[in-house]
Design a protein around this motif. Structure first.
Motif, short mmCIF file in Angstrom:
data_model
loop_
_atom_site.label_atom_id
_atom_site.label_comp_id
_atom_site.label_asym_id
_atom_site.label_seq_id
_atom_site.Cartn_x
_atom_site.Cartn_y
_atom_site.Cartn_z
N THR A 197 59.67 63.53 -2.31
CA THR A 197 59.18 64.38 -3.39
C THR A 197 60.09 65.59 -3.52
O THR A 197 60.95 65.84 -2.67
N HIS A 198 59.87 66.36 -4.59
CA HIS A 198 60.71 67.55 -4.78
C HIS A 198 60.40 68.61 -3.70
O HIS A 198 61.22 69.49 -3.46
N GLY A 199 59.22 68.51 -3.03
CA GLY A 199 58.95 69.40 -1.90
C GLY A 199 59.93 69.19 -0.77
O GLY A 199 60.34 70.14 -0.10
N ASP A 200 60.34 67.94 -0.55
CA ASP A 200 61.34 67.66 0.48
C ASP A 200 62.67 68.31 0.13
O ASP A 200 63.37 68.84 1.00
N LEU A 201 63.01 68.29 -1.16
CA LEU A 201 64.28 68.90 -1.59
C LEU A 201 64.24 70.41 -1.36
O LEU A 201 65.22 70.98 -0.85
N VAL A 202 63.12 71.03 -1.71
CA VAL A 202 63.00 72.48 -1.51
C VAL A 202 63.16 72.83 -0.04
O VAL A 202 63.87 73.77 0.33
N GLN A 203 62.51 72.05 0.83
CA GLN A 203 62.60 72.33 2.27
C GLN A 203 64.02 72.16 2.78
O GLN A 203 64.51 72.98 3.57
N GLU A 204 64.69 71.14 2.34
CA GLU A 204 66.08 70.91 2.79
C GLU A 204 66.99 72.04 2.31
O GLU A 204 67.84 72.53 3.07
N VAL A 205 66.82 72.45 1.06
CA VAL A 205 67.68 73.50 0.51
C VAL A 205 67.40 74.83 1.19
O VAL A 205 68.33 75.58 1.53
N MET A 206 66.13 75.14 1.41
CA MET A 206 65.79 76.41 2.05
C MET A 206 66.30 76.48 3.48
O MET A 206 66.52 77.56 4.02
N SER A 207 66.51 75.34 4.08
CA SER A 207 67.03 75.30 5.45
C SER A 207 68.53 75.51 5.51
O SER A 207 69.10 75.65 6.59
N SER A 208 69.18 75.49 4.35
CA SER A 208 70.65 75.60 4.35
C SER A 208 71.13 76.66 3.36
O SER A 208 72.19 76.50 2.74
N LEU A 209 70.34 77.72 3.17
CA LEU A 209 70.76 78.79 2.26
C LEU A 209 72.07 79.41 2.74
O LEU A 209 72.27 79.66 3.92
N GLY A 210 72.97 79.64 1.79
CA GLY A 210 74.25 80.25 2.11
C GLY A 210 75.26 79.31 2.70
O GLY A 210 76.39 79.71 3.00
N SER A 211 74.89 78.03 2.86
CA SER A 211 75.81 77.04 3.43
C SER A 211 76.06 75.93 2.42
O SER A 211 75.18 75.60 1.61
N PRO A 212 77.25 75.32 2.46
CA PRO A 212 77.53 74.19 1.54
C PRO A 212 76.50 73.08 1.73
O PRO A 212 76.19 72.67 2.85
N THR A 213 75.96 72.62 0.63
CA THR A 213 74.90 71.60 0.65
C THR A 213 75.29 70.45 -0.27
O THR A 213 75.69 70.68 -1.42
N GLU A 214 75.19 69.23 0.25
CA GLU A 214 75.57 68.05 -0.53
C GLU A 214 74.33 67.42 -1.18
O GLU A 214 73.33 67.16 -0.52
N LEU A 215 74.43 67.19 -2.49
CA LEU A 215 73.39 66.49 -3.23
C LEU A 215 73.92 65.12 -3.65
O LEU A 215 75.00 65.03 -4.25
N THR A 216 73.16 64.09 -3.31
CA THR A 216 73.50 62.74 -3.77
C THR A 216 72.68 62.46 -5.03
O THR A 216 71.44 62.48 -4.99
#
Length: 499
Positions: free
Chosen positions: A257-276
């Motif tokens: 769900t989009h909740g999983d995306l929010v959690q993943e993104v919030m865990s990597s603020l300020g760092s390069p994040t890859e979206l598939t």
């Protein structure tokens, strides 16, 4: 419970196991001189009171400050014998159990706060042992006490001191002596383990909860996580993300769900994040996005710790503070001139489409690592939220007892599994907060142990340490009151406890 069980395991006397904070509402003992199990008036936590924890004793529900300078003085009576009743602070008609308990308490207090007086206590113990170990002196002693009603100035009760019967064998006397001598000489390092036990249990409990939830068959919602809008000038727009794209995974972790995306993104603020991504578009008349590519594409962006708030204007003069009405409405159609465009770390709006419930379960060997990962995600998300808040970002959702009770009630209506997850998250927070070096918390007490170690084993004055813990306790209560005030205001206004 962690403190209580660990103290019992190490043989440390537990005076009281309380729910809530004093004053006491009700307390019960299951054996004379045993642990008091109490319910207290202030329902903001709990405590375990152990002998010698603060250089103080507890007598019938009252906290009595010990006076070490008088605790081992031997008062002489008319028979020129020491007054052991006064030494142990027990009445003349005290039971053998009361004498024994008072002795152990005094020994623990000496171990913790008065190590320089240990020799005096050993000397007193050795007197009793020598009197009972020598057949001639023992016979004389037995004759002396045979017809005497023990009083404050009468012969000391050597048998009671060693906790042996009147007809004890030499072997029993030896065992009693060695046991008490070991108690006196023991530096009792186990208190340090007890100090950490509460937080350790707080952190072990979520691992168990998450592992069980992962291992048991459970239903989870699963669907397509879709980008429904992209903010102008945001990291998502700069990375080429467009409305209609489906996010398959973040940093290689698949999403339900989009909740999983929010959690993943919030865990990597300020760092390069890859979206598939799977590219797609919205077509008028069709609520779900339509894919434009059968393959997957990976883009990289850096989620912002502090997203900007842009004023909506007709004509932009300062891009750092303003956004045009046309661009703003592509992200949020109901905006007007003068409104503020707010956005998240990536600058996107999200939704979960074609949601369905799927049943999942994992083996124990996979569930346990997943539970540790879940704990790490919670800790990382908490840290990130606090960092954002400290830098002027939104309230991370701090709540006191009122807010926690409200959220718990709402989550309990959803089901048992979400309620257990919430309980685990609260337990994690308690475990971490309790380890902080704040007086009155476990971490504060541990801090005094460390200071004592750095001072070469010289303890800090019990009076000063007690005052520090009292001040820390009052500050914590004040903080809880302030946070609870805002919880009540949210409740009255009908706002959500979690922003």
């Amino acid at each position: 419970m962690g403190h209580f069980l660990t103290a019992k395991w190490f043989g440390i006397t537990v005076k009281e196991f309380g729910f809530g904070f004093p004053p006491r509402l009700v307390g019960i003992r299951f054996s004379p001189g045993g642990t008091i199990y109490s319910i207290n008036w202030i329902p903001l936590g709990g405590f375990v009171r152990m002998v010698g924890e603060h250089g103080e004793g507890i007598e019938e529900g009252r906290y009595v400050r010990q006076k070490p300078e008088k605790s081992v003085i031997l008062v002489r009576g008319r028979h020129n014998h020491p007054d052991f009743y006064g030494l142990f602070a027990v009445p003349r008609d005290a039971s053998q159990e009361d004498i024994r308990r008072s002795y152990v308490e005094l020994v623990e207090l000496i171990n913790l706060r008065e190590p320089d007086r240990r020799d005096r206590m050993l000397h007193t113990l050795q007197i009793a042992y020598s009197e009972l170990s020598n057949p001639e002196r023992r016979a004389a002693y037995d004759e002396l006490i045979k017809d005497v009603e023990m009083g404050p100035a009468d012969p000391p009760d050597h048998y009671g001191l060693l906790d042996v019967p009147l007809k004890a064998s030499q072997e029993e006397i030896d065992e009693g002596y060695e046991e008490l001598k070991e108690l006196i000489n023991n530096k009792n390092p186990d208190n340090r383990a007890v100090l950490c036990a509460g937080s350790v249990v707080n952190l072990i409990f979520p691992v168990i909860v998450f592992a069980v939830l992962f291992a048991l068959p459970h239903d989870v919602p699963s669907g397509k996580v879709v980008i429904t809008a992209v903010a102008p000038g945001s990291p998502a727009e700069l990375a080429g993300v467009t409305s209609g794209d489906t996010v398959i995974a973040v940093n290689g972790n698949e999403l339900d769900t989009h909740g999983d995306l929010v959690q993943e993104v919030m865990s990597s603020l300020g760092s390069p994040t890859e979206l598939t991504l799977q590219r797609g578009v919205f077509i008028t008349g069709n609520p779900a996005p339509q894919p434009t590519s059968g393959g997957h594409e990976t883009v990289t962006l850096v989620p912002r710790v502090k997203p900007p708030k842009l004023e909506v204007v007709e004509r932009v003069t300062d891009p750092a503070r303003e956004v045009s009405l046309t661009d703003a409405r592509r992200y949020q159609p109901d905006l007007q001139v003068g409104d503020t465009l707010t956005q998240g770390a990536m600058g996107v709006m999200l939704g979960t489409f074609e949601t369905r419930m799927v049943q999942r379960d994992y083996s124990v060997f996979r569930a346990i690592p997943m539970s540790f990962q879940q704990m790490w995600d919670v800790l990382t998300l908490t840290r990130t939220s606090l960092v954002r808040w400290a830098s002027g970002g939104p309230d991370p959702g701090l709540s006191g007892p009122v807010g926690i009770a409200r959220v718990t009630g709402q989550v309990a209506q959803v089901g048992l599994s979400p309620l257990l997850q919430l309980t685990a998250i609260i337990s994690i927070s308690l475990g971490i907060v309790n380890l902080l070096p704040i007086p009155a918390l476990d971490g504060g007490r541990l801090m005094f142990v460390i200071i004592e170690f750095l001072r070469g084993g010289k303890p800090i004055s019990p009076r000063r340490e007690g005052m520090a813990h009292l001040v820390g306790f009052l500050v914590l209560i004040g903080l809880i009151v302030v946070v609870s005030y805002f919880d009540i205001i949210r409740l009255i206004n009908g706002d959500s406890v979690i922003p």
